[in-house]
Design an enzyme around this catalytic site. Sequence first.
Site, PDB file in Angstrom:
ATOM      1  N   ARG A 141       0.827  -1.214   0.000  1.00  0.00           N
ATOM      2  CA  ARG A 141       0.000   0.000   0.000  1.00  0.00           C
ATOM      3  C   ARG A 141       0.859   1.261   0.000  1.00  0.00           C
ATOM      4  O   ARG A 141       0.401   2.346  -0.335  1.00  0.00           O
ATOM      5  CB  ARG A 141      -0.998  -0.009   1.177  1.00  0.00           C
ATOM      6  CG  ARG A 141      -1.965   1.168   1.150  1.00  0.00           C
ATOM      7  CD  ARG A 141      -3.279   0.926   1.905  1.00  0.00           C
ATOM      8  NE  ARG A 141      -3.125   0.177   3.131  1.00  0.00           N
ATOM      9  CZ  ARG A 141      -2.531   0.631   4.247  1.00  0.00           C
ATOM     10  NH1 ARG A 141      -2.064   1.869   4.265  1.00  0.00           N
ATOM     11  NH2 ARG A 141      -2.434  -0.131   5.306  1.00  0.00           N
TER      12      ARG A 141
ATOM     13  N   TYR B 299     -17.015  14.884 -17.144  1.00  0.00           N
ATOM     14  CA  TYR B 299     -17.368  13.477 -16.997  1.00  0.00           C
ATOM     15  C   TYR B 299     -18.487  13.326 -15.953  1.00  0.00           C
ATOM     16  O   TYR B 299     -18.403  13.932 -14.872  1.00  0.00           O
ATOM     17  CB  TYR B 299     -16.110  12.729 -16.572  1.00  0.00           C
ATOM     18  CG  TYR B 299     -16.277  11.238 -16.483  1.00  0.00           C
ATOM     19  CD1 TYR B 299     -16.413  10.466 -17.622  1.00  0.00           C
ATOM     20  CD2 TYR B 299     -16.282  10.592 -15.251  1.00  0.00           C
ATOM     21  CE1 TYR B 299     -16.559   9.089 -17.539  1.00  0.00           C
ATOM     22  CE2 TYR B 299     -16.422   9.223 -15.157  1.00  0.00           C
ATOM     23  CZ  TYR B 299     -16.570   8.478 -16.313  1.00  0.00           C
ATOM     24  OH  TYR B 299     -16.711   7.123 -16.220  1.00  0.00           O
TER      25      TYR B 299
ATOM     26  N   ASP C 295      -8.560  17.683 -16.509  1.00  0.00           N
ATOM     27  CA  ASP C 295      -8.812  16.295 -16.891  1.00  0.00           C
ATOM     28  C   ASP C 295      -8.529  16.219 -18.393  1.00  0.00           C
ATOM     29  O   ASP C 295      -9.276  16.740 -19.207  1.00  0.00           O
ATOM     30  CB  ASP C 295     -10.252  15.902 -16.565  1.00  0.00           C
ATOM     31  CG  ASP C 295     -10.530  14.421 -16.850  1.00  0.00           C
ATOM     32  OD1 ASP C 295      -9.848  13.852 -17.721  1.00  0.00           O
ATOM     33  OD2 ASP C 295     -11.436  13.862 -16.219  1.00  0.00           O
TER      34      ASP C 295
ATOM     35  N   LYS D  66      -8.702   4.639 -20.204  1.00  0.00           N
ATOM     36  CA  LYS D  66      -9.061   4.969 -21.576  1.00  0.00           C
ATOM     37  C   LYS D  66      -7.846   4.816 -22.496  1.00  0.00           C
ATOM     38  O   LYS D  66      -7.344   3.719 -22.632  1.00  0.00           O
ATOM     39  CB  LYS D  66      -9.669   6.381 -21.605  1.00  0.00           C
ATOM     40  CG  LYS D  66     -10.700   6.634 -20.473  1.00  0.00           C
ATOM     41  CD  LYS D  66     -11.944   5.765 -20.584  1.00  0.00           C
ATOM     42  CE  LYS D  66     -12.825   5.771 -19.339  1.00  0.00           C
ATOM     43  NZ  LYS D  66     -13.183   7.076 -18.810  1.00  0.00           N
TER      44      LYS D  66
HETATM   45  C1  LIG Z   1     -13.620   7.596 -17.569  1.00  0.00           C
HETATM   46  C2  LIG Z   1     -13.339   8.995 -17.184  1.00  0.00           C
HETATM   47  C3  LIG Z   1     -13.123   9.357 -15.849  1.00  0.00           C
HETATM   48  C4  LIG Z   1     -13.235   8.364 -14.715  1.00  0.00           C
HETATM   49  O1  LIG Z   1     -12.248   7.388 -14.820  1.00  0.00           O
HETATM   50  P1  LIG Z   1     -12.426   5.888 -14.230  1.00  0.00           P
HETATM   51  O2  LIG Z   1     -11.119   5.274 -14.593  1.00  0.00           O
HETATM   52  O3  LIG Z   1     -13.597   5.283 -14.913  1.00  0.00           O
HETATM   53  O4  LIG Z   1     -12.643   6.029 -12.779  1.00  0.00           O
HETATM   54  C5  LIG Z   1     -12.830  10.674 -15.578  1.00  0.00           C
HETATM   55  N1  LIG Z   1     -12.749  11.604 -16.545  1.00  0.00           N
HETATM   56  C6  LIG Z   1     -12.960  11.296 -17.848  1.00  0.00           C
HETATM   57  C7  LIG Z   1     -12.865  12.353 -18.866  1.00  0.00           C
HETATM   58  C8  LIG Z   1     -13.262   9.983 -18.211  1.00  0.00           C
HETATM   59  O5  LIG Z   1     -13.474   9.688 -19.492  1.00  0.00           O
END
Ligand SMILES: *Cc1c(COP(=O)(O)O)cnc(C)c1O
Length: 390
Positions: A61, A114, A179, A204
């Site tokens: 951890r 998101y 983001d 992604k």
């Molecule tokens: C998918 C996504 C998230 C969240 O990510 P997870 O890995 O599903 O927790 C946050 N911001 C954007 C733009 C995303 O496409």
Amino acid sequence: MHRFQTTAVHAGREDFGDLCVHAPPLDLSTTYPIADLDVGSASFDALVGGHASAANPIYARLHNPTVARAENAIAALEGTQACVAYASGMAAMTAVLLDRAQHGKHVLVVRPLYGTADHLLATGMCGLEAEFVKAEDIASRLRADTALVVIETPANPTLNLVDIRAVVAAAGSVPVLVDSTFATPVLQRPAELGAAYVLHSATKFLGGHGDVIAGVVCCDETRAAPLRTVRAATGALLHPLAAYLLHRGLPTLKLRVEAAQANAQVLAQRLSEHPAVSKVFYPGLPGAHGAHLVGTQMRGPGCLMAFELRGGHDAAAKVMASVKVMTAAVSLGSVDSLIQHPAGLTHRMVDEQVKAATGITAGLLRLSVGIEDVEDLWDDLAQAMAASGG
Ligand SMILES: *Cc1c(COP(=O)(O)O)cnc(C)c1O
């Protein structure tokens, strides 16, 4: 410093010569032998205090070498000193919010973003009071207790582009989180434009093959240390196998993004000429929101688009049911194409009025373009739209 593609292939592999390995070792240890108690105690203090590494990893951890290699590689691609990896993109966002909540209770947020990030911020569950503002109103809404500004660009699902440099200037001394999931470091490097935190859902494009849930925050070392402390305390860890897969995807990141982007440009153009489609949201089309930022802030328009069907919800549902090459599924950034309905799925939790105001209509579909042959993708979309009555 090498160029991007060389870094993508070689970063995070610096210790391979010493280890005499050619592929990243996958370390699944939960605990580590402590030969010397004093070294162990000092290592424990260092890791809990947010150091990136210590003489002894102590406990998984606190540190894992496989995860650290993937982090180093992603930091190199983003051009930041550090990267801290988490169990998911939402865990990464939560860590930043928990840390910033110790500096002030107010956060300024530009919509759309998101769906779950919107939900996390709107509910205030991390102890921050979110105020949703237009990018141009940030400077006038700053308060003495504003701890963070949050933007997403390109934004989900309508691909709005937000001017990062302008937001950073408006935020003054308040750190800005971008983001950058939709852009990847191939197309945009927000830290170079002044962003304090660059967040990715590595689930992604960075992972890229639909088999890893992961999140990362790229930032300078001073900001990374408390984020590691939050991770050690909350336990939102990236599993080493996930880190291994994430690292494995990075050498092909640029190839994947560029191939998918080339496909996306063709599909967006053809969709914009199709009679069943009333509107296409894609930064590469003339008149798109923030199109002037393509070629400056963003190296290209990206691999995501949204399009609105004249037939509304029923036509959208029919297209999702009729695609054969594409998969009707949420998520994005995989080698294969994914199509989904934001109002019915990813943005379900977003307030109805906010949906209407941000263009998330009943006929809107979001398409994450993969690296298949573009003609097969177009044939698939065209037959699905014909099946939907378009
Ligand atoms: C998918 C996504 C998230 C969240 O990510 P997870 O890995 O599903 O927790 C946050 N911001 C954007 C733009 C995303 O496409």
